[in-house]
Design a protein around this motif. Structure first.
Motif, mmCIF file in Angstrom:
data_model
loop_
_atom_site.group_PDB
_atom_site.id
_atom_site.type_symbol
_atom_site.label_atom_id
_atom_site.label_comp_id
_atom_site.label_asym_id
_atom_site.label_seq_id
_atom_site.Cartn_x
_atom_site.Cartn_y
_atom_site.Cartn_z
ATOM 1 N N PHE A 48 0.835 -1.199 0.000
ATOM 2 C CA PHE A 48 0.000 0.000 0.000
ATOM 3 C C PHE A 48 0.871 1.252 0.000
ATOM 4 N N SER A 49 1.838 1.295 0.909
ATOM 5 C CA SER A 49 2.640 2.511 1.073
ATOM 6 C C SER A 49 3.514 2.778 -0.155
ATOM 7 N N HIS A 50 4.084 1.718 -0.704
ATOM 8 C CA HIS A 50 4.882 1.915 -1.920
ATOM 9 C C HIS A 50 4.002 2.378 -3.080
ATOM 10 N N GLY A 51 2.795 1.842 -3.161
ATOM 11 C CA GLY A 51 1.878 2.269 -4.224
ATOM 12 C C GLY A 51 1.553 3.749 -4.090
ATOM 13 N N LEU A 52 1.283 4.177 -2.871
ATOM 14 C CA LEU A 52 0.956 5.584 -2.638
ATOM 15 C C LEU A 52 2.156 6.475 -2.976
ATOM 16 N N ALA A 53 3.348 6.057 -2.524
ATOM 17 C CA ALA A 53 4.547 6.858 -2.796
ATOM 18 C C ALA A 53 4.808 6.957 -4.292
ATOM 19 N N THR A 54 4.653 5.848 -5.006
ATOM 20 C CA THR A 54 4.889 5.843 -6.452
ATOM 21 C C THR A 54 3.913 6.776 -7.158
ATOM 22 N N SER A 55 2.663 6.731 -6.741
ATOM 23 C CA SER A 55 1.681 7.574 -7.408
ATOM 24 C C SER A 55 1.916 9.057 -7.107
ATOM 25 N N LEU A 56 2.262 9.370 -5.846
ATOM 26 C CA LEU A 56 2.542 10.772 -5.506
ATOM 27 C C LEU A 56 3.806 11.273 -6.224
ATOM 28 N N ALA A 57 4.836 10.427 -6.284
ATOM 29 C CA ALA A 57 6.073 10.829 -6.966
ATOM 30 C C ALA A 57 5.807 11.051 -8.456
ATOM 31 N N GLY A 58 4.956 10.214 -9.028
ATOM 32 C CA GLY A 58 4.598 10.379 -10.443
ATOM 33 C C GLY A 58 3.922 11.723 -10.691
ATOM 34 N N GLU A 59 2.994 12.072 -9.789
ATOM 35 C CA GLU A 59 2.310 13.372 -9.916
ATOM 36 C C GLU A 59 3.298 14.527 -9.807
ATOM 37 N N ARG A 60 4.258 14.397 -8.873
ATOM 38 C CA ARG A 60 5.212 15.498 -8.655
ATOM 39 C C ARG A 60 6.209 15.624 -9.801
ATOM 40 N N ARG A 61 6.482 14.524 -10.484
ATOM 41 C CA ARG A 61 7.367 14.632 -11.651
ATOM 42 C C ARG A 61 6.698 15.491 -12.720
ATOM 43 N N GLU A 62 5.379 15.342 -12.845
ATOM 44 C CA GLU A 62 4.617 16.153 -13.805
ATOM 45 C C GLU A 62 4.471 17.595 -13.317
ATOM 46 N N ASN A 63 4.075 17.725 -12.067
ATOM 47 C CA ASN A 63 3.818 19.049 -11.489
ATOM 48 C C ASN A 63 4.564 19.223 -10.176
ATOM 49 N N PRO A 64 5.813 19.679 -10.255
ATOM 50 C CA PRO A 64 6.617 19.804 -9.034
ATOM 51 C C PRO A 64 6.020 20.817 -8.056
ATOM 52 N N THR A 65 6.114 20.505 -6.764
ATOM 53 C CA THR A 65 5.711 21.452 -5.718
ATOM 54 C C THR A 65 6.916 21.628 -4.791
ATOM 55 N N GLU A 66 6.667 22.190 -3.613
ATOM 56 C CA GLU A 66 7.770 22.492 -2.695
ATOM 57 C C GLU A 66 8.012 21.363 -1.692
ATOM 58 N N ASP A 67 7.233 20.275 -1.791
ATOM 59 C CA ASP A 67 7.303 19.276 -0.722
ATOM 60 C C ASP A 67 8.439 18.272 -0.925
ATOM 61 N N LEU A 68 8.587 17.412 0.076
ATOM 62 C CA LEU A 68 9.713 16.475 0.092
ATOM 63 C C LEU A 68 9.577 15.405 -0.993
ATOM 64 N N ILE A 69 8.368 14.999 -1.282
ATOM 65 C CA ILE A 69 8.204 13.990 -2.341
ATOM 66 C C ILE A 69 8.650 14.568 -3.690
ATOM 67 N N SER A 70 8.389 15.856 -3.908
ATOM 68 C CA SER A 70 8.894 16.497 -5.135
ATOM 69 C C SER A 70 10.416 16.459 -5.179
ATOM 70 N N SER A 71 11.044 16.798 -4.033
ATOM 71 C CA SER A 71 12.513 16.767 -3.998
ATOM 72 C C SER A 71 13.025 15.380 -4.352
ATOM 73 N N LEU A 72 12.406 14.360 -3.738
ATOM 74 C CA LEU A 72 12.877 12.994 -3.988
ATOM 75 C C LEU A 72 12.611 12.579 -5.437
ATOM 76 N N ALA A 73 11.471 13.016 -5.971
ATOM 77 C CA ALA A 73 11.121 12.633 -7.349
ATOM 78 C C ALA A 73 12.108 13.219 -8.355
ATOM 79 N N HIS A 74 12.722 14.358 -8.002
ATOM 80 C CA HIS A 74 13.645 15.014 -8.929
ATOM 81 C C HIS A 74 15.108 14.843 -8.543
ATOM 82 N N ALA A 75 15.352 14.183 -7.407
ATOM 83 C CA ALA A 75 16.732 14.081 -6.911
ATOM 84 C C ALA A 75 17.575 13.142 -7.768
ATOM 85 N N GLU A 76 18.864 13.448 -7.807
ATOM 86 C CA GLU A 76 19.811 12.558 -8.483
ATOM 87 C C GLU A 76 20.934 12.193 -7.519
ATOM 88 N N VAL A 77 21.306 10.925 -7.533
ATOM 89 C CA VAL A 77 22.470 10.467 -6.774
ATOM 90 C C VAL A 77 23.406 9.787 -7.759
#
Lengths: 433, 62
Positions: free
Chosen positions: A223-252
Motif C-alpha cells: 500500500f505505502s509503496h503504491g501511494l509513494a509511487t503515485s505521488l512521486a509520479g504526480e510530482r514529476r509532472e507538477n513539481p511542488t515544494e514538498d519532500l516527495i517532489s525533492s525525492l522525485a527530482h533528486a539525483e544520486v
C-alpha cells in the motif's frame, strides 16, 4: 549497493549466554519499569553481554545464535559512533524479518556510507532547525486543531476518550505529511498501514499465524509503496515544494531514484515521523499524571520551562527501545571479542537510565539540564533526522494541551508487546475537574 | 578562526546550525555551509559544534 541481509550467522553455539533473560516474549510483554530491573543488573556487568535470539521469531534462523546486548550509556554511544565496525546495512531490528520487507522499509536507516551519506543529504534540508522555524506556525496551527478535536472527542464520548487516537497520533501525522506532501485522507491511510507494518508482534493488527502476519505486513508495504509511487509520479509532472517532489527530482551519482527507493524513503519517514512522537506524547501525558508536582512546576511558567520539559519527556518515553548493528569485522567492544557477523543490539531505554551518565535516572525531573539522553541516538551518522521536528511538535502540543486542558489526566496505558517501539496502543484521558 | 567542513562526510544533520545559526547553515544540498568565518570569541560554540557533529565533518583551527 547496500547489502540488506537480515539473516546472517551471528555468534556460535559455543559462546555462553548471560543468565538474565531479555530474549523472551514474556520479557517484552511487561512494562519498561519491569524491564529496567533486568537492564540495571546487566549494566552492572560492566560490559556487553551475550544473549540467545529473540524467542519465537517470525523467521527462525539456524545460523542466528544470539546478540550482544549494549545496555550501558557509554557503550551505546561508542557503538553508534563506530559505524565502520558496526554496520546498519544488514538490518537494524533485533528480530529477523524477510529481506524483501526490510528492503522495502529501511531506506537510509539501514544503509552504510558511502550510499547513506549521499541519500541522507536528499532529505536533510527539510528537517534543519531553521526549516523547523519556518514551518513553526503550521506546527502550532496543527497543535491547536488537534486539541480542538480532542476537546470535541471528550465531549462526544462523555468526558473520557482515547488519548492516542484522538490526540497523540494526530499531530505527528499531520506534520510529517505536510512536509512530505501527502494529502489529507491518504495520510490517515498511510499512518494506519505503517502502524500495522510495525506491529508484527501484535495479533490485533496482523493476525495470529505466520502466514497471516507476513501477508498483512506485505500488504501494508505494498500500500505505502503504491501511494509513494503515485505521488512521486504526480510530482514529476507538477513539481511542488514538498519532500516527495525533492525525492522525485533528486539525483544520486547522476541517476534519479527508483520508485522502490522513493517508496522505502516514504515508509521510513512515515514510520519515523508517526510512531515516535506519538509515543513521547502519550508517555508524556502519563508522566504528568503520575507526577502532579512536576506538572505543577511546569504550569508555573509554561513557556520558559517547556524546552527542558520536552527533553525529559523524550528521555522518559524513549520511543525507540532498540536498534541493531552487525559487526562488519572482528573487533573489541567493552573488553569483549566481537566476531564479524555478530549482532549487536543497543538498548536505548537502558542507556537512558544509566546512573553513570544520568543523575537520578529513575526520577522524572522536567527541570533536568543539561539532559544528555540518547533517545535521538548516541551521536553517530544515523542520529535522528527528525529530532528538531519532534522537539517543535512536543513543545507546541504540550503548550496547547496544558494551556487549555491543564488538568487532563491519563489512565493506564495499554502497551503493545514488542522490542522495537515503546508503543502505547490506547490510553484513556479525562479532565479532573 | 578557520572552520573546515569536510563535504565527503557531512550529511546535514544541522546540529552545528542548532549551536550557532549565524555561523552554520544547512543548504538545499543537504550539507552544512559556513555563513561567516567566526570571530575568536565564538570559539566555545564552534568547539561544541565540532564535538557534536555526528559525522565528524567539522574541524577548527587558528
Amino acid at each position: 549497493m547496500t547489502q540488506h541481509v537480515t539473516r546472517s550467522a551471528s555468534g556460535s553455539p559455543d559462546r555462553p549466554y548471560d543468565e538474565l533473560d531479555i530474549s523472551s516474549r514474556a520479557f517484552w510483554s511487561t512494562s519498561a519499569d519491569v524491564r529496567e530491573k533486568t537492564f540495571s543488573l546487566l549494566r552492572e556487568r560492566g560490559t556487553v553481554t551475550w544473549h540467545p535470539p529473540f524467542q519465537e521469531q517470525l523467521l527462525e534462523d539456524p545460523d542466528d545464535y544470539g546478540f550482544w546486548a549494549v545496555t550501558r550509556y557509554d557503550d551505546l554511544v561508542e557503538v553508534t559512533k563506530r559505524h565502520e565496525d558496526f554496520l546498519s546495512g544488514p538490518g537494524i531490528l533485533m528480530e529477523n524479518l524477510p529481506a524483501e520487507l526490510v528492503e522495502a522499509a529501511q531506506s537510509i536507516i539501514g544503509m552504510d556510507p558511502p550510499r547513506h551519506t549521499k541519500m541522507r543529504r536528499l532529505v536533510a534540508a527539510a528537517f534543519t532547525p531553521k526549516q523547523m522555524r519556518r514551518i513553526d506556525d503550521r506546527i502550532q496551527a496543527n497543535a491547536r486543531m488537534v486539541v480542538d478535536d480532542l476537546e470535541k472527542a471528550l465531549e462526544r464520548d462523555g468526558g473520557q476518550t482515547d488519548f492516542v487516537a484522538e490526540c497523540a497520533e494526530l499531530l505527528p501525522m499531520h506534520n510529517i505529511n505536510d512536509i512530505m506532501g501527502v494529502p489529507d485522507g491518504q495520510r490517515q491511510q498511510a499512518a494506519h498501514e505503517m502502524k500495522v507494518g510495525t506491529s508484527w508482534n501484535d495479533p490485533e493488527f496482523v493476525g495470529e499465524t505466520k502466514e497471516e502476519v507476513l501477508g498483512r505486513l506485505f500488504q501494508a508495504m505494498t500500500f505505502s509503496h503504491g501511494l509513494a509511487t503515485s505521488l512521486a509520479g504526480e510530482r514529476r509532472e507538477n513539481p511542488t515544494e514538498d519532500l516527495i517532489s525533492s525525492l522525485a527530482h533528486a539525483e544520486v551519482d547522476g541517476e534519479t531514484l527508483t520508485d522502490e527507493e522513493i517508496g522505502a524513503f516514504f515508509v521510513l519517514l512515515t514510520i519515523a515521523g508517526n510512531d515516535t512522537t506519538r509515543q513521547s506524547t502519550t508517555h508524556g501525558l502519563r508522566a504528568l499524571t503520575d507526577y502532579p508536582a512536576q506538572r505543577a512546576w511546569l504550569l508555573d511558567d509554561l513557556e520558559e520551562r517547556m524546552p527542558d520539559a520536552v527533553e525529559e519527556i523524550v528521555r522518559w518515553a524513549t520511543p525507540i527501545m532498540t536498534f541493531r548493528r552487525t559487526a562488519g569485522r572482528d573487533c573489541q567492544l567493552a573488553g569483549q571479542q566481537i566476531t564479524e557477523g555478530d549482532k549487536v543490539v543497543m538498548f536505548y531505554s537502558s542507556a537512558n537510565r544509566d546512573e553513570s551518565r544520568i543523575e537520578r535516572p529513575h526520577e522524572l525531573d522536567l527541570s533536568r539540564h543539561p539532559n544528555p539522553h540518547i533517545s535521538f541516538g548516541g551521536g553517530g551518522i544515523h542520529h535522528c533526522l527528525g529530532n528538531q521536528l519532534a522537539r517543535f511538535q512536543l513543545k507546541a502540543l504540550f503548550t496547547e494541551l496544558l494551556t487549555r486542558l491543564p488538568d487532563l489526566q491519563a489512565g493506564e496505558p495499554e502497551l503493545t508487546p514488542g522490542n522495537f517501539l515503546n508503543v502505547v496502543k490506547r490510553m484513556s484521558c479525562w479532565r479532573q475537574s | 578562526m578557520k572552520v573546515h567542513i569536510d563535504t565527503t562526510r557531512c550529511t546535514g544533520h544541522g546540529l552545528c546550525e542548532a549551536v550557532a545559526e549565524d555561523i552554520f547553515e544547512v543548504g538545499d544540498d543537504g550539507m552544512a555551509h559556513l555563513l561567516a568565518d567566526p570571530d575568536a570569541d565564538r570559539r566555545g560554540e564552534v568547539d561544541q559544534a565540532v564535538a557534536e557533529c555526528p559525522t565528524r565533518a567539522l574541524s577548527a583551527s587558528g
